[in-house]
Structure formats: C-alpha cells, structure tokens
Design an enzyme around this catalytic site. Structure first.
Site, short mmCIF file in Angstrom:
data_model
loop_
_atom_site.label_atom_id
_atom_site.label_comp_id
_atom_site.label_asym_id
_atom_site.label_seq_id
_atom_site.Cartn_x
_atom_site.Cartn_y
_atom_site.Cartn_z
N ALA A 271 0.84 -1.20 0.00
CA ALA A 271 0.00 0.00 0.00
C ALA A 271 0.88 1.25 0.00
O ALA A 271 1.96 1.27 0.59
CB ALA A 271 -0.93 0.02 1.21
N VAL A 272 0.36 2.27 -0.67
CA VAL A 272 1.05 3.56 -0.78
C VAL A 272 0.08 4.63 -0.32
O VAL A 272 -1.12 4.61 -0.65
CB VAL A 272 1.49 3.80 -2.25
CG1 VAL A 272 2.11 5.19 -2.41
CG2 VAL A 272 2.48 2.72 -2.69
N ASN B 4 -11.03 -4.49 -7.08
CA ASN B 4 -9.86 -3.59 -7.00
C ASN B 4 -9.13 -3.57 -8.35
O ASN B 4 -8.05 -4.15 -8.52
CB ASN B 4 -8.93 -4.05 -5.87
CG ASN B 4 -7.87 -3.01 -5.54
OD1 ASN B 4 -7.70 -2.03 -6.26
ND2 ASN B 4 -7.14 -3.24 -4.46
N GLU C 78 -3.23 -12.21 -3.91
CA GLU C 78 -4.68 -12.21 -4.08
C GLU C 78 -5.13 -10.76 -4.09
O GLU C 78 -4.61 -9.95 -3.32
CB GLU C 78 -5.41 -12.92 -2.94
CG GLU C 78 -5.22 -14.42 -2.89
CD GLU C 78 -3.99 -14.81 -2.09
OE1 GLU C 78 -3.52 -13.97 -1.29
OE2 GLU C 78 -3.48 -15.94 -2.27
N TYR D 239 -0.56 -4.80 -10.87
CA TYR D 239 0.14 -6.09 -10.94
C TYR D 239 0.34 -6.53 -12.39
O TYR D 239 1.37 -7.12 -12.73
CB TYR D 239 -0.64 -7.16 -10.17
CG TYR D 239 -0.68 -6.92 -8.68
CD1 TYR D 239 0.49 -6.78 -7.94
CD2 TYR D 239 -1.89 -6.84 -8.00
CE1 TYR D 239 0.46 -6.56 -6.57
CE2 TYR D 239 -1.93 -6.62 -6.63
CZ TYR D 239 -0.75 -6.48 -5.93
OH TYR D 239 -0.79 -6.25 -4.57
C1 LIG Z 1 -1.92 -0.47 -5.86
C2 LIG Z 1 -0.98 0.60 -5.30
C3 LIG Z 1 -0.07 -0.04 -4.26
C4 LIG Z 1 -0.10 1.12 -6.46
O1 LIG Z 1 0.90 2.00 -5.93
P1 LIG Z 1 1.49 3.22 -6.76
O2 LIG Z 1 2.71 3.71 -6.06
O3 LIG Z 1 0.43 4.21 -7.03
O4 LIG Z 1 1.88 2.49 -8.13
P2 LIG Z 1 3.00 2.94 -9.20
O5 LIG Z 1 3.07 4.43 -9.27
O6 LIG Z 1 4.27 2.21 -8.90
O7 LIG Z 1 2.35 2.37 -10.54
C5 LIG Z 1 2.98 1.42 -11.40
C6 LIG Z 1 2.02 1.11 -12.56
O8 LIG Z 1 0.85 0.47 -12.06
C7 LIG Z 1 -0.30 0.90 -12.84
N1 LIG Z 1 -1.20 1.71 -12.01
C8 LIG Z 1 -0.97 2.21 -10.77
N2 LIG Z 1 -2.05 2.91 -10.33
C9 LIG Z 1 -2.96 2.85 -11.32
C10 LIG Z 1 -4.27 3.40 -11.47
N3 LIG Z 1 -4.83 4.17 -10.51
N4 LIG Z 1 -4.95 3.14 -12.62
C11 LIG Z 1 -4.40 2.38 -13.59
N5 LIG Z 1 -3.14 1.85 -13.52
C12 LIG Z 1 -2.45 2.08 -12.39
C13 LIG Z 1 0.26 1.80 -13.94
O9 LIG Z 1 0.57 0.98 -15.05
C14 LIG Z 1 1.52 2.34 -13.28
O10 LIG Z 1 2.49 2.78 -14.23
P3 LIG Z 1 2.38 4.27 -14.85
O11 LIG Z 1 2.14 5.22 -13.71
O12 LIG Z 1 3.71 4.43 -15.51
O13 LIG Z 1 1.23 4.22 -15.81
C15 LIG Z 1 -1.76 1.81 -4.71
O14 LIG Z 1 -2.73 2.22 -5.64
C16 LIG Z 1 -2.46 1.50 -3.39
O15 LIG Z 1 -1.87 1.63 -2.30
N6 LIG Z 1 -3.75 1.11 -3.47
C17 LIG Z 1 -4.54 0.79 -2.25
C18 LIG Z 1 -4.08 -0.48 -1.60
C19 LIG Z 1 -4.20 -1.67 -2.55
O16 LIG Z 1 -5.18 -1.84 -3.25
N7 LIG Z 1 -3.14 -2.53 -2.54
C20 LIG Z 1 -3.12 -3.74 -3.31
C21 LIG Z 1 -3.92 -4.76 -2.62
S1 LIG Z 1 -3.90 -6.34 -3.39
#
Ligand SMILES: CC(C)(COP(=O)(O)OP(=O)(O)OC[C@H]1O[C@@H](n2cnc3c(N)ncnc32)[C@H](O)[C@@H]1OP(=O)(O)O)[C@@H](O)C(=O)NCCC(=O)NCCS
Length: 146
Positions: free
Chosen positions: A71-72, A109, A104, A116
């Site tokens: 998570a971020v 989501n 999973e 992923y």
């Molecule tokens: C999923 C999560 C960890 C991604 O973290 P992040 O730091 O924003 O991701 P990144 O910036 O490294 O993104 C890498 C790639 O993932 C994809 N991506 C990330 N967020 C996205 C979004 N909102 N919509 C579509 N693609 C997305 C893109 O391809 C992105 O590359 P790009 O920015 O060059 O297009 C973050 O959205 C989060 O914390 N979500 C809530 C918790 C969660 O759902 N965790 C996973 C549970 S299984």
C-alpha cells in the site's frame, strides 16, 4: 525515495497508511505477529524521511513467494513507489528461492489489478468468497524466467 526494512517504530505510520488504503485493514497485532515471524518480510518506502508505503511478502512452501500486502499513501500514488516496493520484495523473495510470486486481489480492485498486470503478473483463477465480506479474490501470479 528509498526502500528499507521495517522497524517497530514505523508501526504508527504503517497503520495510518493501512487505514487509508483498505476497507478491512490488518490490525496492529497481526502486523506485529507477521513482523515477528518474518522480520525481513516487511519493508517500507520513504521520501525525505517520511514513510509513504509498505509491503509484506513471505516465502511459502514449494518455491512460492506470497505478497500479503502492498500500500502507498494516497498523495504519493502514481509516482512509482508501489513498483519500487514490489521490485525490491520480488528480488528478495527470488534470492530466498522463489520461482513464482502469488498475490490475491479483490475482484473490485481494478487499480491493483492494473498495477500487478503492469508488473507482468497474470490472472490464474478466481477464488469465490475469499474475503470476510464475501467478495471474490483474483489470484495473480508472476513467474521468474529461468
Ligand atoms: C496499488 C498501489 C499499491 C499502487 O501503488 P502506486 O505507487 O500508485 O503504483 P505505481 O506508481 O508504482 O504504478 C505502477 C504502474 O501500475 C499501474 N497503475 C498504478 N495505479 C494505477 C491506477 N490508478 N490506474 C491504472 N493503472 C495504475 C500503472 O501501469 C503504473 O504505471 P504508470 O504510472 O507508468 O502508468 C496503490 O494504488 C495502493 O496503495 N492502493 C490501495 C491499496 C491496494 O489496493 N493494494 C493492493 C492490494 S492487493
């Protein structure tokens, strides 16, 4: 940004991010338990000394690494923090003998599924009623090439 091992004093901020990120956040006791069992399975990302994300990944039987959570913090999303956490954890699990990584993700989501997929995880199967509220999980897997 840097990725480093979690320390017990990071827990308050990790819990904050956990609550900002999930509708069914892991309780402190579970995070502490996982950290006790797998001290090197818990990493955090920080920017200018502020914790902005975390990841938990552990080894299972048979060469399978399992990412339990990533998570971020919302204001820091879409800046590559999640990707850095995953790349670091996948590298660590591979060095511990993983030939594949499993996660999973809630069926609803779609953001995490895109995240992923971008990291070359592929959908393997749907697990009905995986979550306590009845929602299905999508099981996704990354396979290291030989
Ligand atoms: C999923 C999560 C960890 C991604 O973290 P992040 O730091 O924003 O991701 P990144 O910036 O490294 O993104 C890498 C790639 O993932 C994809 N991506 C990330 N967020 C996205 C979004 N909102 N919509 C579509 N693609 C997305 C893109 O391809 C992105 O590359 P790009 O920015 O060059 O297009 C973050 O959205 C989060 O914390 N979500 C809530 C918790 C969660 O759902 N965790 C996973 C549970 S299984």
């Amino acid at each position: 940004m840097r990725v480093r091992d979690f320390k017990p004093e990071d827990m308050e901020r990790v819990l904050e991010i956990e609550h900002e990120s999930f509708k069914d956040p892991y309780p402190r006791s579970l995070l502490e338990h996982i950290h006790n069992l797998h001290p090197d399975g818990f990493m955090i990302a920080e920017i200018n000394d502020e914790i902005v994300g975390y990841i938990i990944g552990v080894m299972r039987w048979g060469g399978t690494g399992h990412v339990l959570a990533v998570a971020v913090s919302p204001p820091y999303r879409r800046r590559g923090v999640g990707k850095s956490l995953m790349v670091n954890m996948m590298d660590r699990l591979q060095r511990k003998g993983a030939s594949r990584i499993r996660i999973e993700v809630r069926a609803s989501n779609t953001v995490a599924q895109s995240f992923y997929q971008k990291l070359n995880f592929r959908q393997r199967r749907i697990v009905p009623s995986y979550y306590s509220d009845g929602e299905a999980a999508i099981l996704m897997q990354y396979t290291f090439s030989d």
